[in-house]
Design an enzyme around this catalytic site. Structure first.
Site, PDB file in Angstrom:
ATOM      1  N   ARG A   1     -34.198  33.993 -67.683  1.00 32.18           N
ATOM      2  CA  ARG A   1     -32.890  34.615 -67.430  1.00 32.18           C
ATOM      3  C   ARG A   1     -32.595  35.649 -68.471  1.00 32.18           C
ATOM      4  O   ARG A   1     -32.953  35.506 -69.685  1.00 32.18           O
ATOM      5  CB  ARG A   1     -31.856  33.519 -67.287  1.00 32.18           C
ATOM      6  CG  ARG A   1     -32.027  32.553 -65.764  1.00 32.18           C
ATOM      7  CD  ARG A   1     -32.434  33.178 -64.887  1.00 32.18           C
ATOM      8  NE  ARG A   1     -31.210  33.748 -64.213  1.00 32.18           N
ATOM      9  CZ  ARG A   1     -30.262  33.170 -63.774  1.00 32.18           C
ATOM     10  NH1 ARG A   1     -30.336  32.017 -63.489  1.00 32.18           N
ATOM     11  NH2 ARG A   1     -29.153  33.961 -63.311  1.00 32.18           N
TER      12      ARG A   1
ATOM     13  N   LYS B   1     -22.681  24.726 -57.785  1.00 33.61           N
ATOM     14  CA  LYS B   1     -23.070  25.834 -56.957  1.00 33.61           C
ATOM     15  C   LYS B   1     -23.226  25.539 -55.635  1.00 33.61           C
ATOM     16  O   LYS B   1     -24.016  26.130 -54.713  1.00 33.61           O
ATOM     17  CB  LYS B   1     -24.267  26.665 -57.601  1.00 33.61           C
ATOM     18  CG  LYS B   1     -23.770  27.162 -58.942  1.00 33.61           C
ATOM     19  CD  LYS B   1     -25.191  27.790 -59.760  1.00 33.61           C
ATOM     20  CE  LYS B   1     -24.555  27.968 -61.186  1.00 33.61           C
ATOM     21  NZ  LYS B   1     -25.774  28.176 -61.953  1.00 33.61           N
TER      22      LYS B   1
ATOM     23  N   PRO C   1     -23.347  34.386 -57.118  1.00 31.87           N
ATOM     24  CA  PRO C   1     -22.250  33.286 -57.500  1.00 31.87           C
ATOM     25  C   PRO C   1     -22.479  32.428 -58.874  1.00 31.87           C
ATOM     26  O   PRO C   1     -23.431  31.906 -58.890  1.00 31.87           O
ATOM     27  CB  PRO C   1     -22.299  32.443 -56.249  1.00 31.87           C
ATOM     28  CG  PRO C   1     -23.944  32.393 -55.910  1.00 31.87           C
ATOM     29  CD  PRO C   1     -24.459  33.743 -56.482  1.00 31.87           C
ATOM     30  N   GLU C   2     -21.364  31.994 -59.158  1.00 28.59           N
ATOM     31  CA  GLU C   2     -21.332  30.899 -60.251  1.00 28.59           C
ATOM     32  C   GLU C   2     -20.233  29.743 -59.487  1.00 28.59           C
ATOM     33  O   GLU C   2     -19.971  30.198 -58.387  1.00 28.59           O
ATOM     34  CB  GLU C   2     -21.039  31.268 -61.843  1.00 28.59           C
ATOM     35  CG  GLU C   2     -22.058  32.173 -62.277  1.00 28.59           C
ATOM     36  CD  GLU C   2     -22.047  32.545 -63.637  1.00 28.59           C
ATOM     37  OE1 GLU C   2     -21.367  31.678 -64.223  1.00 28.59           O
ATOM     38  OE2 GLU C   2     -22.807  33.556 -64.274  1.00 28.59           O
TER      39      GLU C   2
END
Length: 278
Positions: free
Chosen positions: A261, A52, A2-3
């Site tokens: 990332r 989030k 999810p973002e």
DNA sequence: GCGGAATGTAGAT
DNA sequence: TCTACCTTCCGCT
């Protein structure tokens, strides 16, 4: 996976299905059992989302604070629900619907002051109301003073809440900004455009429940390419397109590790140009 | 069956 | 900067 758009959508989806009537609350997997027992049979009164973080409000009993992390998933279905699998951390059930939460980083019953503390440590969220129009300004105050790369700043939830790895890569591409540029080397005009774009892209993400960032004139149909939707469910310019040709200039999309990332960018469209005014 | 990767974050070093 | 955590899915043997 999810973002922020996913979380705001989940807040809406829970509200539509569960707000206003008693809910059966359980934790088949067991890690949320004590809190589930306290909540079982109570009425969900409201839902909220910031970045989030998802919050399910149970009146005076408190808030369920959920963070999906990298792997968490929430799935909806009808009632009565099938027997739960042993990874379901939280199950909500009413007369018509059920919801199953799996693999979250956080699922905890918290108080109103604890919820407030979470809001206080998060930056402005492009998807939350911006009554004073000052949200983009608040983020700019931090970005314009930072020697950190804009790629890292966009992922820092204290600076902006809700942007993740896909929106980061895509918004920098859409504005031709080299991800390695320092925050303080962005111009005010560039930042204003990026913020406005995030507000628009992420609202569209909530509506469609997926991330699409490719402008209409660059869609595969418009460019004479075969139609294609990327793995994660939307049309994108650079995210997870390492070594493929850029949709605009044909250069190979590059990838690198940044703060553990994956970063993706086009070395030509996102030119490390000299910074105006410095 | 195993290993790796994935839209994330907190806490230790 | 690293490591731990949580789950699913895919490609490889």
């Amino acid at each position: 996976m999810p973002e922020g758009h996913t979380i705001h959508r989940l807040a809406q989806d829970h509200a539509e299905r569960f707000v206003g009537a008693p809910v059966r609350v359980s934790s088949p997997q067991g890690k949320f059992s004590d809190s589930a027992a306290l909540l079982d049979g109570h009425t969900l009164t409201t839902t909220d989302a910031h970045g989030k973080h998802l919050f399910l409000g149970f009146g005076d009993t408190g808030w369920v604070h959920i963070h999906l992390g990298l792997f968490g998933k929430l799935g909806f279905g009808t009632a009565p629900p099938p027997p739960p699998t042993d990874t379901v951390r939280l199950r909500l059930v009413n007369a018509a619907h059920h919801a199953d939460l799996r693999g979250p980083t956080t699922c905890a019953l918290i108080t109103e002051p604890e919820k407030r503390a979470i809001h206080e440590r998060l930056g402005p969220d492009p998807l939350r109301g911006d009554e004073d129009g000052e949200d983009g300004e608040r983020a700019w105050q931090r970005i314009s003073r930072s020697r950190t790369t804009v790629a890292a700043l966009l992922m820092d939830q204290k600076v902006i809440a809700g942007v993740g790895n896909v929106y980061r890569a895509e918004v920098l591409f859409r504005h031709g900004i080299d991800p390695y540029r320092a925050g303080k080397d962005l111009t005010r005009a560039e930042w204003d455009a990026v913020w406005a774009d995030l507000v628009e892209l992420m609202h569209e993400g909530v509506r469609h429940n997926r991330i699409d960032t490719v402008r209409p004139e660059h869609l595969p149909e418009a460019m004479g390419r075969p139609p294609r939707v990327d793995d994660h469910g939307g049309e994108v310019y650079v995210y997870r397109r390492a070594n493929l040709p850029c949709h605009i200039c044909g250069s190979e999309i590059r990838t690198a590790d940044l703060a553990a990332r994956n970063l993706f960018w086009c070395p030509r469209c996102q030119d490390p140009r000299p910074v105006p005014g410095t």
